[in-house]
Design a protein around this motif. Structure first.
Motif, PDB file in Angstrom:
ATOM      1  N   UNK A  26      -7.838   0.458  -5.702  1.00  0.00           N
ATOM      2  CA  UNK A  26      -8.864   1.669  -6.055  1.00  0.00           C
ATOM      3  C   UNK A  26      -8.675   2.577  -4.845  1.00  0.00           C
ATOM      4  N   UNK A  27      -8.776   2.133  -3.809  1.00  0.00           N
ATOM      5  CA  UNK A  27      -8.425   3.067  -2.774  1.00  0.00           C
ATOM      6  C   UNK A  27      -7.184   4.057  -2.637  1.00  0.00           C
ATOM      7  N   UNK A  28      -6.230   3.357  -2.937  1.00  0.00           N
ATOM      8  CA  UNK A  28      -4.974   4.207  -3.032  1.00  0.00           C
ATOM      9  C   UNK A  28      -4.886   5.222  -4.335  1.00  0.00           C
ATOM     10  N   UNK A  29      -5.600   4.620  -5.449  1.00  0.00           N
ATOM     11  CA  UNK A  29      -5.779   5.401  -6.442  1.00  0.00           C
ATOM     12  C   UNK A  29      -6.276   6.535  -6.171  1.00  0.00           C
ATOM     13  N   UNK A  30      -7.788   6.401  -5.669  1.00  0.00           N
ATOM     14  CA  UNK A  30      -8.502   7.477  -5.319  1.00  0.00           C
ATOM     15  C   UNK A  30      -8.161   8.518  -4.565  1.00  0.00           C
ATOM     16  N   UNK A  31      -7.056   8.331  -3.570  1.00  0.00           N
ATOM     17  CA  UNK A  31      -6.840   9.193  -2.642  1.00  0.00           C
ATOM     18  C   UNK A  31      -5.597   9.935  -3.148  1.00  0.00           C
ATOM     19  N   UNK A  32      -4.930   9.261  -4.044  1.00  0.00           N
ATOM     20  CA  UNK A  32      -3.504   9.914  -4.249  1.00  0.00           C
ATOM     21  C   UNK A  32      -3.381  10.497  -5.614  1.00  0.00           C
ATOM     22  N   UNK A  33      -2.750  11.989  -5.683  1.00  0.00           N
ATOM     23  CA  UNK A  33      -2.441  12.729  -6.734  1.00  0.00           C
ATOM     24  C   UNK A  33      -1.381  12.050  -7.471  1.00  0.00           C
ATOM     25  N   UNK A  34      -1.440  11.763  -8.773  1.00  0.00           N
ATOM     26  CA  UNK A  34      -0.646  10.933  -9.568  1.00  0.00           C
ATOM     27  C   UNK A  34       0.197  11.939 -10.364  1.00  0.00           C
ATOM     28  N   UNK A  35       1.495  11.667 -10.872  1.00  0.00           N
ATOM     29  CA  UNK A  35       2.313  12.534 -11.575  1.00  0.00           C
ATOM     30  C   UNK A  35       2.182  12.193 -13.137  1.00  0.00           C
ATOM     31  N   UNK A  36       1.529  11.033 -13.357  1.00  0.00           N
ATOM     32  CA  UNK A  36       1.404  10.675 -14.617  1.00  0.00           C
ATOM     33  C   UNK A  36       0.021   9.921 -14.851  1.00  0.00           C
ATOM     34  N   UNK A  37      -1.061  10.868 -15.240  1.00  0.00           N
ATOM     35  CA  UNK A  37      -2.461  10.216 -15.027  1.00  0.00           C
ATOM     36  C   UNK A  37      -2.590   9.182 -16.347  1.00  0.00           C
ATOM     37  N   UNK A  38      -2.079   9.317 -17.260  1.00  0.00           N
ATOM     38  CA  UNK A  38      -2.184   8.456 -18.394  1.00  0.00           C
ATOM     39  C   UNK A  38      -1.711   7.050 -17.926  1.00  0.00           C
ATOM     40  N   UNK A  39      -0.825   6.816 -17.515  1.00  0.00           N
ATOM     41  CA  UNK A  39      -0.415   5.452 -17.005  1.00  0.00           C
ATOM     42  C   UNK A  39      -1.389   4.897 -15.909  1.00  0.00           C
ATOM     43  N   UNK A  40      -1.632   5.922 -15.090  1.00  0.00           N
ATOM     44  CA  UNK A  40      -2.562   5.186 -13.981  1.00  0.00           C
ATOM     45  C   UNK A  40      -4.014   4.974 -14.488  1.00  0.00           C
ATOM     46  N   UNK A  91       0.934  -1.176  -0.020  1.00  0.00           N
ATOM     47  CA  UNK A  91      -0.236   0.020   0.146  1.00  0.00           C
ATOM     48  C   UNK A  91       0.930   1.255   0.009  1.00  0.00           C
ATOM     49  N   UNK A  92       1.672   1.115   0.895  1.00  0.00           N
ATOM     50  CA  UNK A  92       2.686   2.283   1.128  1.00  0.00           C
ATOM     51  C   UNK A  92       3.575   2.711  -0.414  1.00  0.00           C
ATOM     52  N   UNK A  93       4.115   1.642  -0.866  1.00  0.00           N
ATOM     53  CA  UNK A  93       4.805   1.535  -1.958  1.00  0.00           C
ATOM     54  C   UNK A  93       3.892   1.960  -3.541  1.00  0.00           C
ATOM     55  N   UNK A  94       2.619   1.414  -3.212  1.00  0.00           N
ATOM     56  CA  UNK A  94       1.860   1.773  -4.512  1.00  0.00           C
ATOM     57  C   UNK A  94       1.658   3.367  -4.581  1.00  0.00           C
ATOM     58  N   UNK A  95       1.259   3.797  -3.284  1.00  0.00           N
ATOM     59  CA  UNK A  95       0.803   5.201  -3.368  1.00  0.00           C
ATOM     60  C   UNK A  95       2.187   5.918  -3.716  1.00  0.00           C
ATOM     61  N   UNK A  96       3.233   5.680  -3.278  1.00  0.00           N
ATOM     62  CA  UNK A  96       4.657   6.523  -3.770  1.00  0.00           C
ATOM     63  C   UNK A  96       4.722   6.174  -5.208  1.00  0.00           C
ATOM     64  N   UNK A  97       4.553   5.184  -5.432  1.00  0.00           N
ATOM     65  CA  UNK A  97       4.832   4.846  -7.005  1.00  0.00           C
ATOM     66  C   UNK A  97       3.858   5.558  -7.963  1.00  0.00           C
ATOM     67  N   UNK A  98       2.647   5.681  -7.590  1.00  0.00           N
ATOM     68  CA  UNK A  98       1.474   6.400  -8.362  1.00  0.00           C
ATOM     69  C   UNK A  98       1.752   7.982  -8.418  1.00  0.00           C
ATOM     70  N   UNK A  99       2.265   8.570  -7.247  1.00  0.00           N
ATOM     71  CA  UNK A  99       2.414   9.786  -7.112  1.00  0.00           C
ATOM     72  C   UNK A  99       3.706  10.318  -7.720  1.00  0.00           C
ATOM     73  N   UNK A 100       4.657   9.504  -8.067  1.00  0.00           N
ATOM     74  CA  UNK A 100       6.026   9.819  -8.744  1.00  0.00           C
ATOM     75  C   UNK A 100       6.208   9.190 -10.073  1.00  0.00           C
TER      76      UNK A 100
END
Length: 922
Positions: free
Chosen positions: A588-602, A547-556
């Motif tokens: 889905x929960x992590x994605x919803x709460x996390x601002x992403x750096x690359x929205x196309x990928x996510x 969960x921690x790593x997923x949020x970090x990866x999505x955001x960066x």
């Protein structure tokens, strides 16, 4: 009655006779024949032939049940008695007989005897013209289907008559009918002493030598397949067929195309004929013949599939034929191994891969004992290659080592498919395999470590890994956690090993995790490795870290490959619904709460994951997403849409889609929402809710769905677009983007062949609109490159007609004066790659245009590359003689580019010059 109609009948007199005979029934067939008597008994053959023509004209208009038995008998007797004179003048009598036999419902009794005797036994079919021969074959086929008992009653006499009638036929149109008749005969008659003669009657045509013209409807491939089916149509043909194949395989005069026919015949013969002991004597010559073709140094590139299939067929034939003679089989297998050794070990010859392909076919087709023999020997040879023991030139060693590593992975993966056969061999070679791969890292470090990962995966999956290998792989994995990612394929091999290793030896993984904190890993590997480990049902243990790593990866993260690992994990865990559901909710929960750096990928990732959901879960997710869309606004809505828009296009609830389409969203999103709505409501032909600027989405959606009036809407679109400066064709024909791909968005397509259907439907409309007077061709031609790009995944052979339609469009476009769009240059190489060779006039137009690009000082680099590429394609694909007159223009036009400042252009120009100058020698 004869005076009512002049004896010199015309088309109008035929209609008049039809009225009198059939409609009004005011006259009889006897009266009609009497009216023709003068010509029928004339001393001049031409007049008698004319009478027959006129009679046929009239009786051809009759309904099938109009003539009674006695009338058919009268006409048949007349035609049969006229055969000899008709053969000298025109052959109309054959058309008459053909019509009466095939188009008359009331045939007379016992007519068969005289007809077979006169037409086939005493007559000479081959003396007639092509059209009449074809009709006689059709008559013969009719007899074989509807009067078979009569023909069988003739006994061997009919077989002799049949062979006499068909021998010497050369016309492909007649051969098709002849082959059909032959199949009926061989399937229904006991051939007895005529077996060999019957086989030779067909064998003389094989391999088929036929080069069809453009107007021919019969292809060489069809003719070859028809002929081959005749050669295997009777079990009694088996010994002659295998001898014949052996003879042809060793015929040095055969072309590659003819060898292909022979090998396909061999495959067919194996499938049709029962195995017999006497086949054993032919096995080794057949194997030798296939090896000669497959391992011919002159044949560059990959081994053709039919070669390995033929080899496999021979091995299977050998296996079946030697069921009671294992020693014979052992001897043949030993010969195969012995004869293959030099081709494998002397890898510098360039035939190693092809030799291993044949050995692979043998391995898959032999009994267990013999398969093990081949597998053992192949692994030993491959290890020899990896160690470089057989390399003659030191400079080639690295390349040979790389080849050996590739072959090793292929054969070890093959072993995983045949575990019972290979486990013992894997155990014996384990130490040698991994030691050889480790030493190979000196020459090919990346390829060697990938081979280690792949081979180790097979060992663990097959449960045959030693304790030493278990320990070794723990070290490999621990070391790999810190190293940079080289290529995606290498990384995927590592993840595969981790998944399997974790499922079999999780205690060792726990040691790795305890000794290596995640903050010491390569940052890009953390999430993928944790997901790979979690595939072994250790989700709860690693959930919080993921969960921690997923949020970090999505955001960066800016690379989708670092996130796709989560999809792979979910795919592996889909058999456990509870675990799968937990993993989905976490993402889905992590994605919803996390601002992403690359929205196309996510967004792509969310789309991929939602495709894995069951129908019920998917609809719940869609409902939840709809609610969130409605509850958000401003920047929050924009951020949410960027992450969820691709997945939401899968929603089948069009009411929800319409609601969301009214929100303040980007134009691309709104257009795709309307596309999804129209695609799922294709029966609604007039959707007034679609804004005018998005009607193109409606047309695109209906074309995909094959909705009513979709083609008329497309045609109207072309009419309207011709006066516009905007070019929407790229969007219209784009079905590969994430938001347009039918598979990823769950769009309706009407059939799996939707792309081929759309292409076949719109090409004629496009061509017609392009050629309309007054049309703005310079606008419509913008569609051409997108149309060709759309067609790239399709099978060109099935679309020759459509590409032939597009050729005049291309030629007209590049022939335009003052209006030559620059993108047309990009179109030409695409078109030349998939089109038939050009006719001389069109060829000259294309060459002139491409040469004008190369001579133009203002041509940019892209146009120059396309022009040179087009010239090279022409040199490779056009018949050499058709290019001779164009060589001076091409060579002089590219001389300037030979001194261009860009090295790439200089190299391409030199290649063009060389290829075109070589044309003169061909």
């Amino acid at each position: 009655m004869g005076s009512e109609i002049d004896q010199n009948d015309t088309d109008s007199s035929t209609q008049e006779w039809y009225r009198l005979l059939v409609v009004e029934k005011s006259t009889t067939l006897s009266d009609f024949m009497t009216s023709k008597r003068t010509k029928m008994v004339s001393d001049f053959p031409e007049e008698r032939e004319e009478a027959i023509e006129e009679i046929i004209e009239v009786i051809s208009t009759f309904p099938m049940d109009f003539l009674q038995k006695d009338e058919v008998s009268l006409l048949l007797n007349y035609f049969i008695n006229s055969i000899e004179s008709s053969a000298l003048t025109g052959g109309a009598v054959i058309r008459g007989v053909h019509h009466l036999i095939l188009k008359s419902k009331n045939l007379p009794d016992n007519f068969e005897v005289s007809l077979i005797r006169v037409l086939f036994k005493e007559g000479n079919v081959q003396s007639w013209a092509q059209k009449e021969r074809q009709l006689q074959y059709e008559i013969l086929i009719w007899f074989l289907k509807y009067r078979l008992s009569f023909l069988k009653g003739l006994g061997p006499d009919f077989l002799a008559t049949f062979m006499k009638s068909v021998s010497g036929e050369r016309d492909p149109r007649c051969l098709v009918h002849m082959f059909s008749a032959f199949l009926e005969v061989s399937n229904n008659f006991t051939l007895g002493p005529f077996t060999e003669d019957m086989f030779e009657t067909i064998a003389c045509y094989f391999p088929v030598e036929f080069k069809p013209q453009k107007t021919d409807t019969i292809t060489r491939e069809y003719l070859a397949a028809s002929c081959a089916s005749c050669l295997v149509s009777s079990p009694s043909f088996a010994p002659f067929c295998f001898l014949f194949i052996d003879e042809k395989l060793n015929d040095d005069d055969c072309s590659d195309e003819e060898y292909e026919d022979v090998l396909n015949l061999l495959i067919l013969a194996y499938n049709r004929f029962p195995a017999q002991k006497k086949n054993l004597s032919l096995i080794e010559p057949l194997i030798g013949g296939i090896r000669k073709i497959g391992l011919n140094p002159k044949n560059k590139g990959e081994m053709q599939k039919y070669v390995s299939q033929a080899f496999e067929a021979v091995i299977k034939l050998c296996t079946k034929s030697s069921e009671t003679n294992s020693k014979a089989l052992d001897g043949i297998v030993s010969s195969i191994v012995e004869d293959s050794e030099p081709f494998v070990l002397q890898a510098e010859m360039g035939l190693c891969k092809k030799a291993l392909t044949l050995l692979r076919s043998a391995f898959k087709s032999l009994p267990d004992k013999n398969s093990r023999q081949i597998f053992n020997q192949v692994i030993a040879w491959i290890l020899n290659l990896i160690q470089g023991d057989s390399v003659n030139a030191a400079g080639n060693r690295a390349d040979i080592v790389q080849e050996g590593l590739e072959y090793l992975v292929e054969w070890i993966q093959l072993a995983s498919e045949y575990k019972e056969l290979s486990i013992e061999t894997l155990a014996v070679f384990e130490q040698s395999i991994f030691e050889s791969c480790s030493r190979a890292r000196e020459f090919k470090p990346r390829e060697a470590i990938t081979a280690i990962y792949e081979c180790a995966s097979v060992y663990f999956e097959s449960d045959c890994a030693s304790d030493e290998l278990i320990s070794q792989c723990r070290s490999y994995i621990a070391l790999a956690l810190r190293t940079p990612i080289d290529t995606d394929s290498d990384f995927q091999s590592l993840l595969k090993l981790i998944r399997i290793y974790s499922s079999k030896n999780f205690d060792q993984v726990e040691i790795i995790l305890a000794d290596n904190e995640t903050n010491s890993w390569n940052a890009m590997k953390v999430l993928p490795v944790l997901c790979a480990i979690s595939c072994s049902q250790r989700w709860n243990l690693l959930k919080n870290k993921i969960v921690d790593e997923l949020g970090s990866t999505i955001s960066s993260s800016t690379e989708i490959s670092y996130l796709i690992c989560y999809v792979q994990m979910m795919e592996k865990c889909k058999k456990d619904p509870q675990l799968f559901h937990q993993q989905f909710e976490v993402f889905e929960s992590v994605l919803y709460k996390t601002d992403c750096n690359e929205p196309v990928s996510v967004s792509y990732l969310m789309q991929s994951i939602s495709l894995l959901l069951s129908e019920d879960d998917h609809q719940k997710f869609m409902n939840q997403t709809t609610t969130r869309y409605q509850s958000l606004e401003g920047s929050s809505l924009d951020n949410f849409n960027q992450k969820y828009r691709l997945a939401y296009l899968q929603n089948k609830n069009t009411n929800d889609l319409k609601t969301i389409a009214n929100l303040k969203l980007p134009e691309r999103t709104i257009r795709q929402l309307f596309f999804a709505i129209c695609n799922r409501e294709a029966e609604n032909e007039n959707n007034s809710e679609i804004p005018e600027q998005h009607h193109i989405a409606e047309i695109k959606a209906k074309l995909l769905r094959n909705a009513p009036n979709s083609l008329s809407a497309f045609e109207q679109f072309l009419t309207n677009i011709s006066g516009s400066t905007e070019s929407p064709f790229e969007y219209l024909l784009d079905f590969d983007s994430f938001d347009s791909n039918p598979d990823r968005c769950r769009y309706e397509t009407a059939s799996p062949l939707w792309r081929q259907r759309i292409f076949c439907q719109i090409v004629p409309i496009f061509k017609r609109k392009f050629e309309e007077p007054g049309s703005q061709k310079h606008v419509l031609v913008e569609m051409l490159p997108h149309l060709l790009t759309f067609a790239v995944p399709l099978d060109f052979q099935q679309l020759k007609k459509q590409f032939a339609m597009l050729l005049p469009v291309l030629i007209q476009t590049i022939g335009m004066e003052d209006v030559i769009p620059s993108h047309v240059t990009r179109t030409i190489p695409m078109f030349l790659t998939i089109s038939e060779p050009l006719q001389p006039k069109d060829l000259g137009t294309v060459v002139k245009y491409l040469c004008s690009i190369t001579r133009d000082n203002d041509s940019n680099m892209t146009n120059l590359e396309d022009a040179l590429n087009g010239l090279n394609i022409l040199a490779r694909r056009q018949p050499p003689k058709s290019l001779h007159s164009e060589v001076p223009l091409v060579v002089t036009s590219i001389n300037k580019i030979l001194g261009h400042k860009k090295r790439l252009l200089r190299m391409m120009a030199a290649d063009v010059k060389n290829n075109w100058e070589m044309v003169i020698t061909k």
